[in-house]
Scaffold this motif. Structure first.
Motif, short mmCIF file in Angstrom:
data_model
loop_
_atom_site.label_atom_id
_atom_site.label_comp_id
_atom_site.label_asym_id
_atom_site.label_seq_id
_atom_site.Cartn_x
_atom_site.Cartn_y
_atom_site.Cartn_z
N LEU A 75 0.83 -1.22 0.00
CA LEU A 75 0.00 0.00 0.00
C LEU A 75 0.85 1.26 0.00
O LEU A 75 0.57 2.21 0.70
CB LEU A 75 -0.95 0.01 1.20
N TRP A 76 1.92 1.29 -0.76
CA TRP A 76 2.83 2.43 -0.89
C TRP A 76 3.54 2.77 0.42
O TRP A 76 3.97 3.89 0.61
CB TRP A 76 2.10 3.66 -1.43
N ILE A 77 3.68 1.79 1.30
CA ILE A 77 4.34 2.03 2.59
C ILE A 77 5.70 1.34 2.60
O ILE A 77 5.81 0.16 2.28
CB ILE A 77 3.47 1.51 3.76
N TRP A 78 6.73 2.10 2.95
CA TRP A 78 8.08 1.58 3.08
C TRP A 78 8.48 1.65 4.55
O TRP A 78 8.33 2.68 5.19
CB TRP A 78 9.04 2.42 2.24
#
Length: 148
Positions: free
Chosen positions: A86-89
């Motif tokens: 979900l576009w989380i790093w």
């Protein structure tokens, strides 16, 4: 309904429909090459910055390089990150390093082993300072690498 009302209603309908019309145009020209116009951010202190990641045998090799044109000190914080979804790093535990130099050049190289499957990148945050105390902060991400 009177004639004037009918004409007014028809005119309103025509105006309403004309506001929603779409004009399309198809160009048959084929582009065979794209010219690089050389547009890039303008920095006063920074000459170049890069962030690189290589993964060999489950070991991440992280490299952050910066060169200043008018810098008297450079601080770089390098962080290995793993893609969570979900576009989380997420920052990898034990994989953040910082170095400060009193020169106009820095090259920070670190490794992290025992990595698990996933997608990784290096985040490099550079802060360059000139002799007047002016600072530029630049964040660069490496390309993503996968371990399968």
């Amino acid at each position: 309904m009177h004639l004037k009302e009918k004409i007014a209603s028809l005119g309103a309908a025509i105006l309403l429909c004309s506001n929603f019309s779409v004009v399309t145009y198809a160009d048959t020209t084929t582009v065979t090459s794209i010219a690089n116009d050389g547009i890039s951010p303008a920095y006063e202190i920074t000459n170049s910055c890069s962030s690189n990641l290589e993964i060999v045998g489950g070991i991440a090799e992280c490299k952050s390089i910066a060169k200043g044109t008018d810098a008297i000190s450079i601080t770089v914080t390098q962080t290995l990150q793993k893609y969570w979804g979900l576009w989380i790093w997420e920052d990898v535990n034990g994989a953040t390093w910082t170095e400060t130099t009193d020169f106009n050049f820095v090259c920070l190289y670190n490794t992290k082993s025992n990595l698990k499957n996933g997608t990784y990148r290096v985040k490099s945050v550079f802060t360059l300072t000139n002799d007047n105390g002016r600072q530029e902060t630049i964040t660069i991400y490496s390309s993503e690498k996968k371990i399968v």
